[in-house]
Design an enzyme around this catalytic site. Sequence first.
Site, short mmCIF file in Angstrom:
data_model
loop_
_atom_site.label_atom_id
_atom_site.label_comp_id
_atom_site.label_asym_id
_atom_site.label_seq_id
_atom_site.Cartn_x
_atom_site.Cartn_y
_atom_site.Cartn_z
N ASP A 881 -39.51 38.76 -48.35
CA ASP A 881 -40.53 37.72 -48.27
C ASP A 881 -41.23 37.60 -49.62
OD1 ASP A 881 -42.08 35.98 -46.19
OD2 ASP A 881 -43.61 36.91 -47.44
N GLU A 924 -40.19 31.03 -46.81
CA GLU A 924 -39.96 31.83 -48.03
C GLU A 924 -39.36 33.19 -47.69
OE1 GLU A 924 -44.39 32.43 -46.99
OE2 GLU A 924 -42.83 30.92 -46.75
#
Length: 1007
Positions: A881, A924
Amino acid sequence: MLAGPATLAANPSMVLMDRAEVGFDNLSTTDGLSNNTVMALAQDETGFIWIGTLGGLNRFDGYSLRTFDHDPADPGTLPNGFVRALQPAPGGGMWLGTHTAGVAFYDPRTDRFTTLGAGPDGLGHVQVYGLASDGAGGVWVATIAGLDRVRADITVAERVRAGQDGFPPGYVFAVFRDRGGTLWAGTEKGMARRAAGSRHWQVLKGEDEPAAHALETGVWSFYQDTTGQVWIGTNGGGIVTVPAGGDAAQSHPRLTGPDTGLGRHTVRGIVEERPGVLWISLFGGGVAEYDTGLDRLSLIRADPNVPRALKGNFTRAIMKDRGDVVWVATNMGVARHNAVPSGIASIATGRSRGFSGRDVWSLWADARNGLWIGQDDGGLDRLDLSNGRITPFGRSESGGLPASTPIYGLVGNGSGDLWIGAAGLYRLAPADGADSITGMPLPGPVNRDVTTLASTGDDLWIGTYYGLARQPLAGGGGRLYTTDPADPQSLSNNEVWAILPERDGALWVGTANGLNLMTRDGKFRRIHRVPGRTDGLPHDFVSALVHDSRGRLWVGTVGGGVAVMLDGPTQTVQRFQTVSKAHGLPSNTIASLALGGDGRIWAGTDNGLAAIDTVDFSVTRVNPASIGNVFSYLPGSVTTISDGGLVFGGTNGLTLVQPSLIQPPRFLDALAVTAVTAGNRAVNASALNLPGRTRAIRVPADNRRLEVAFSLLDYANASQVHYAYRLEGFDMDWVQAGIGRRVASYTNLPPGSYRLYLRALDADTAIVSERVVTVIVPHVWHERSWIRFLSLIVLLSAGAGMVMLLERSRIAKLSEAKSMLEARVAERTQSLREANDRLAELATRDALTGIHNRRAFMERLDQEWSANLRHQQPFCVLMLDLDHFKEINDNFGHLVGDTVLREVAQRIAGALRETDLLARYGGEEFAVLMSHTDAAAARIAADRIHEAVGGAPFRLEGLSLSVTISIGVAQADPARETQTRMFNRADAALYEAKSAGRNQAAVAADP
């Protein structure tokens, strides 16, 4: 007699539990019940609860009710809406006795009823009062004409009438078959029994006058305890018993006769609620509880002022299910009580229960086994935890505590002195008299409203709305600490809500605007929430403070949940780990915190109780049914009693938490299909639950919609069960249905044969019960391969015949056209293949980054999962992440953010092996699957990824951005966990990496 404790347990928690309210959950017509007047209850072999009412029959699965109605035009429906008796049958069937239609049998194989009325080949009368198993699949039926035994094929095998083989006269109200096969019959004038294998009936008499009189009033119920003793409920004469092997009924001073606590109420049922304790259903009298060890009788009655009290006093039946839930048939619906010991109990306060007030604002446990309870309107009581006796203090005409203000704080010392905070400070000292309460001055110009109290041995610390006060216990002048805008080392806010001493003499102070550490020199160090910091204090309103077993500070806030300080107070910047509603807390408004003997931090909130594990910060929320009538807990109202029990104060009463008695839930393996819709047609779900049968659902070919509802028939744990399902051959992964939602739903299923897996899971996603159902979706006739092949042959043959009929002169032209067509078909076929290949590629690729998508990742994971189960080759999953990616989008726009995502994907791919699979998991977040890799090797790969992503800035459109990434690593163990559990471990490791400062990797613990 039943085995039971000889005396009331003397430990404080048991004394409190003895005062606990008995809480019920109620089912009524508002929930779909046919009628609120409930006549009969039973649990079938599958686990469903059946409810017979004055106006219909219902079946309950823990979440919803199914209603069986009478249709005069359909003989296979319920024969009569007035269902007076129920008796389970083998194989999931159910016998029912009605008021005007005789007896009926529900067959789960057909979902239909078969009825037997009165007549030469039927019952002696249609009015049925009781049912009992005959031990051979049939049933004994008690009517106003006598007894009839009905076989499993719904024919009468035997009739018993008055005078026959010694059978007594009168209506038969009850019939019972004990564990030894003896048949008992209760009539309007007494009772009789018949031994197994015998035809002779023995009329039983009372061995004394009270027992004889009780039997003469009529017998309505039977119960056999674990010793073999039979308890007999009568129509106004109370209860008598027949010992195992005895020939006469015995009376009991506490239970027999109209002048006992049972009164003249008819005893309609008896069960053992817990070892040594009987619950007795009284028609008009609610429920009576009889403790056999203490020889103590108490009543549980309807009370409109108590939210979870029994709703109706006219109880006609009582039963205990296989999960230890007690069900009571009342005139206001069905009441159910969880009898499983939970270690948690609530005690209702209020003047009707002997207390001075209702809401509990403060608590203190003294050294002499007393619990001091500060209540609203100046009420102060001492509850003796050795005998349960309540002594009131506080309000009096001759002086005492002000009647207009709650008691917000209590603290005492080893000598028995008690300081009381209300509208001012007060002291109660034994040397001054038992009820002598004297006012004490507070430091400062005027008296103050006290919010909380704490003691450090030498000093009394007093929190007020106007600052923090210190009063030496030995006497002398005190001091008031307040906020000074010009002094950054003063108190951050004058409204003080929590005080916690440190061992070194420092003092933690929680205010309405910040956390403070007061050092011994009287200076304050302020700690505030910093916007944007995820490892900071979550909120400035600090309402509760406590230390855990490692000495770490835990902070309760109003609006931000709970936070634990990860660093010691000497650090320049404090880091906190926050636990909030998002992690499972019932609310982010924390009223009180306490350290339990189990090592967990217990939190009282404005919406319930929860426990927090101090190692992994997981949250266990207390079932609201366990805490009864206390819905909201009040600030600072918590104390620890001598045996380790925690007592929380709140609106309407107290809640005791005894961690030593808390056990993990024991789930029943009782998952059942409750309803099925295939196409637009309801399918018989009951047949799918029968043992030994092929469980199959056929979906119509012309409407391929399927809905399957399922439930764990464990009524003690219904609120703690999670559900999941997977249609093998259709679903790529398990569908997590969550808590309470129990429907597997599909539309437009392709033809084929599937296996539908249904699961019930606990809070840790461990499987507690699983069922498999076959689903068959047939082809429409024109979809079958042989039809398509035959159609092609017919078309080709027709074409060939037409060609043969054409003139010879056109053969050449047709041949030429055929050649051109074949070339065109070949060209288009090749184009179609290439297009299909491109579509297949697109279906597994992320459109933005060009790497694999989540679908491709899950397909590859399934392959690796299966390979590991066969060959035990290790593999790892990495969850990645981007750090602070939202700030990039917010500051530079989404176009820049998209460019960063593409560049990150390229950099990660460059750090991986060709055999590794990289996918964009969402937003993301990326995922990497590494075959033939253990956790140590995956950790090294994570370091390569960090270097590739963060080693050089991202230069784009004149910008230079530094981008970092956090990684969670988990080595999968398919033999011991599900894919969901594996992802949870990887996510937890990712969260650990984020919490530790980001731009790093963390490896998940083994499952």
